[in-house]
Design a protein around this motif. Sequence first.
Motif, PDB file in Angstrom:
ATOM      1  N   GLY A  59       0.768  -1.236   0.000  1.00 37.46           N
ATOM      2  CA  GLY A  59       0.000   0.000   0.000  1.00 37.46           C
ATOM      3  C   GLY A  59       0.795   1.280   0.000  1.00 37.46           C
ATOM      4  N   LEU A  60       2.108   1.213  -0.254  1.00 41.70           N
ATOM      5  CA  LEU A  60       2.908   2.436  -0.317  1.00 41.70           C
ATOM      6  C   LEU A  60       2.781   3.116  -1.674  1.00 41.70           C
ATOM      7  N   LEU A  61       2.396   2.340  -2.676  1.00 38.09           N
ATOM      8  CA  LEU A  61       2.168   2.857  -4.021  1.00 38.09           C
ATOM      9  C   LEU A  61       0.859   2.294  -4.553  1.00 38.09           C
ATOM     10  N   ARG A  62       0.201   3.054  -5.382  1.00 37.53           N
ATOM     11  CA  ARG A  62      -0.926   2.512  -6.115  1.00 37.53           C
ATOM     12  C   ARG A  62      -0.395   1.769  -7.340  1.00 37.53           C
ATOM     13  N   PRO A  63      -0.893   0.571  -7.620  1.00 34.80           N
ATOM     14  CA  PRO A  63      -0.443  -0.136  -8.828  1.00 34.80           C
ATOM     15  C   PRO A  63      -0.586   0.758 -10.044  1.00 34.80           C
ATOM     16  N   ALA A  64       0.492   0.907 -10.793  1.00 33.12           N
ATOM     17  CA  ALA A  64       0.502   1.828 -11.928  1.00 33.12           C
ATOM     18  C   ALA A  64      -0.019   1.138 -13.176  1.00 33.12           C
ATOM     19  N   PRO A  65      -0.616   1.904 -14.086  1.00 30.55           N
ATOM     20  CA  PRO A  65      -1.014   1.324 -15.371  1.00 30.55           C
ATOM     21  C   PRO A  65       0.217   0.869 -16.128  1.00 30.55           C
ATOM     22  N   THR A  66      -0.006   0.054 -17.139  1.00 31.33           N
ATOM     23  CA  THR A  66       1.106  -0.472 -17.919  1.00 31.33           C
ATOM     24  C   THR A  66       1.979   0.666 -18.430  1.00 31.33           C
ATOM     25  N   ALA A  67       3.262   0.550 -18.183  1.00 34.16           N
ATOM     26  CA  ALA A  67       4.212   1.563 -18.629  1.00 34.16           C
ATOM     27  C   ALA A  67       5.530   0.866 -18.931  1.00 34.16           C
ATOM     28  N   SER A  68       6.375   1.531 -19.671  1.00 31.96           N
ATOM     29  CA  SER A  68       7.689   0.969 -19.941  1.00 31.96           C
ATOM     30  C   SER A  68       8.483   0.921 -18.642  1.00 31.96           C
ATOM     31  N   PHE A  69       9.489   0.056 -18.614  1.00 35.82           N
ATOM     32  CA  PHE A  69      10.304  -0.035 -17.406  1.00 35.82           C
ATOM     33  C   PHE A  69      10.997   1.297 -17.136  1.00 35.82           C
ATOM     34  N   ARG A  70      11.418   1.955 -18.171  1.00 33.19           N
ATOM     35  CA  ARG A  70      12.082   3.249 -17.998  1.00 33.19           C
ATOM     36  C   ARG A  70      11.155   4.237 -17.299  1.00 33.19           C
ATOM     37  N   GLU A  71       9.893   4.265 -17.702  1.00 34.58           N
ATOM     38  CA  GLU A  71       8.930   5.159 -17.048  1.00 34.58           C
ATOM     39  C   GLU A  71       8.703   4.746 -15.602  1.00 34.58           C
ATOM     40  N   ARG A  72       8.683   3.443 -15.348  1.00 30.50           N
ATOM     41  CA  ARG A  72       8.518   2.970 -13.968  1.00 30.50           C
ATOM     42  C   ARG A  72       9.686   3.453 -13.107  1.00 30.50           C
ATOM     43  N   VAL A  73      10.873   3.464 -13.686  1.00 29.03           N
ATOM     44  CA  VAL A  73      12.047   3.909 -12.940  1.00 29.03           C
ATOM     45  C   VAL A  73      11.985   5.411 -12.683  1.00 29.03           C
ATOM     46  N   THR A  74      11.739   6.190 -13.741  1.00 29.10           N
ATOM     47  CA  THR A  74      11.811   7.647 -13.591  1.00 29.10           C
ATOM     48  C   THR A  74      10.620   8.234 -12.842  1.00 29.10           C
ATOM     49  N   LYS A  75       9.432   7.667 -13.067  1.00 26.83           N
ATOM     50  CA  LYS A  75       8.230   8.258 -12.470  1.00 26.83           C
ATOM     51  C   LYS A  75       7.832   7.619 -11.139  1.00 26.83           C
ATOM     52  N   THR A  76       8.295   6.382 -10.900  1.00 25.31           N
ATOM     53  CA  THR A  76       7.901   5.700  -9.665  1.00 25.31           C
ATOM     54  C   THR A  76       9.089   5.436  -8.760  1.00 25.31           C
ATOM     55  N   TRP A  77      10.124   4.781  -9.304  1.00 27.35           N
ATOM     56  CA  TRP A  77      11.222   4.368  -8.450  1.00 27.35           C
ATOM     57  C   TRP A  77      12.055   5.546  -7.938  1.00 27.35           C
ATOM     58  N   MET A  78      12.358   6.486  -8.788  1.00 24.08           N
ATOM     59  CA  MET A  78      13.194   7.601  -8.336  1.00 24.08           C
ATOM     60  C   MET A  78      12.550   8.383  -7.190  1.00 24.08           C
ATOM     61  N   PRO A  79      11.267   8.784  -7.313  1.00 21.21           N
ATOM     62  CA  PRO A  79      10.646   9.467  -6.162  1.00 21.21           C
ATOM     63  C   PRO A  79      10.538   8.567  -4.932  1.00 21.21           C
ATOM     64  N   LEU A  80      10.201   7.291  -5.134  1.00 19.49           N
ATOM     65  CA  LEU A  80      10.069   6.381  -4.001  1.00 19.49           C
ATOM     66  C   LEU A  80      11.399   6.167  -3.305  1.00 19.49           C
ATOM     67  N   SER A  81      12.453   5.906  -4.058  1.00 23.86           N
ATOM     68  CA  SER A  81      13.755   5.649  -3.440  1.00 23.86           C
ATOM     69  C   SER A  81      14.281   6.886  -2.720  1.00 23.86           C
ATOM     70  N   THR A  82      13.982   8.066  -3.254  1.00 22.50           N
ATOM     71  CA  THR A  82      14.386   9.293  -2.558  1.00 22.50           C
ATOM     72  C   THR A  82      13.678   9.391  -1.208  1.00 22.50           C
ATOM     73  N   ALA A  83      12.386   9.109  -1.195  1.00 22.10           N
ATOM     74  CA  ALA A  83      11.633   9.149   0.065  1.00 22.10           C
ATOM     75  C   ALA A  83      12.157   8.102   1.051  1.00 22.10           C
ATOM     76  N   LEU A  84      12.456   6.903   0.555  1.00 23.99           N
ATOM     77  CA  LEU A  84      12.960   5.847   1.435  1.00 23.99           C
ATOM     78  C   LEU A  84      14.352   6.192   1.959  1.00 23.99           C
ATOM     79  N   ASN A  85      15.163   6.831   1.139  1.00 21.96           N
ATOM     80  CA  ASN A  85      16.470   7.283   1.616  1.00 21.96           C
ATOM     81  C   ASN A  85      16.308   8.282   2.763  1.00 21.96           C
ATOM     82  N   MET A  86      15.336   9.178   2.619  1.00 23.09           N
ATOM     83  CA  MET A  86      15.102  10.154   3.677  1.00 23.09           C
ATOM     84  C   MET A  86      14.574   9.476   4.946  1.00 23.09           C
ATOM     85  N   MET A  87      13.756   8.444   4.783  1.00 22.08           N
ATOM     86  CA  MET A  87      13.285   7.679   5.942  1.00 22.08           C
ATOM     87  C   MET A  87      14.458   7.037   6.668  1.00 22.08           C
ATOM     88  N   ASN A  88      15.365   6.443   5.920  1.00 23.01           N
ATOM     89  CA  ASN A  88      16.545   5.832   6.537  1.00 23.01           C
ATOM     90  C   ASN A  88      17.360   6.876   7.283  1.00 23.01           C
TER      91      ASN A  88
END
Length: 345
Positions: free
Chosen positions: A266-295
């Motif tokens: 439940g930390l992310l809403r399942p995203a519609p079909t997208a290229s892996f590159r879009e998943r990285v830039t639009k989902t993973w980069m913001p998420l990993s930044t937030a998780l880094n700040m949590m750490n």
Amino acid sequence: MKSYTCRVCGNRLFFENSVCVSCETPLGYSRAERDIVPLDADDRTYTDAGGVVWHVCTNLGLSGCTWLTTDAGGLCFSCGLTRTRPNDADLEGITNYAPAERAKRHLIAELDELGIPILDRTDDPRGVAFDLLSSVAEPVTIGHADGIVTIDLAEAEDAHREKVRAMLDEPYRTMLGHFRHEIGHYYESFLITDDDTRARARELFGDESEDYQAAIDRHYAEGAPADWQQHFISQYATMHPWEDFAETWAHYLHISDSIQTAEEFGLLRPAPTASFRERVTKTWMPLSTALNMMNRSMGYDDLYPFVLSTPVLDKLDFVAGLAADAAAGSVKDSSAGDVEPESGA
């Protein structure tokens, strides 16, 4: 990781659960169903919808394996891939064997989720096998050669692994990371089988025919180039095109698994079909930044201490394309035709 639910009481389960802590139902992991299933309380078996009877892996007591097999008293698919393990008299090796097998099960479950074929070397010469070796008596070199992945079980010990990580100036070093990296070497040779794909790989990673030992010697003598972060995912990736590919493959698995876990819990809403590159830039980069700040909020190092430059994104996109082709069954082999993904245990 997926979020599992007890089929008896609805309690949340986790990947390694052998019993439901709520209703005390014994459990096993069905690779065929990709789910945790309830076992008969008397004989610890599971009968699937097709009437097939499944048994718990014989390594349950040795390595905590909860996976199921149709062979009573036999090994599950994951444990069967291990060609060599410590002998029972090597107490330190056996202690470290359990977390190594746990990491391998995690790896195989993720490859299954992605649909990437995993061939058993005992059935197919193109398959993979694992040597999980204890370095108590002699040094062990982690690596891959001709489908055989070798893991040093000492890496299961936090103190040893952290010492090596600091010595090599690495930002990240885990047992699961070793498995993901080494299997990347295997899949490079398994999935890059035609001239066009090989040419594109050389454009991205460099000429893999470069002398490997000379590259190792140069890397440990001179270190990574000063501008390595502009072109590579890690300093280790700069050593040789083979290592660059394996590091990229490992990060493809890191990112894919982490996004799925965030969606499952439940930390992310399942995203519609997208290229892996879009998943990285639009989902993973913001998420990993937030998780880094949590750490950092807890006083820990960054969870994902890596920079994803445009060349690195190109490499990740290429690897993701190879994986997608493998999942679609479109990998060509000149001697065996199409390689089809396995669907069961």
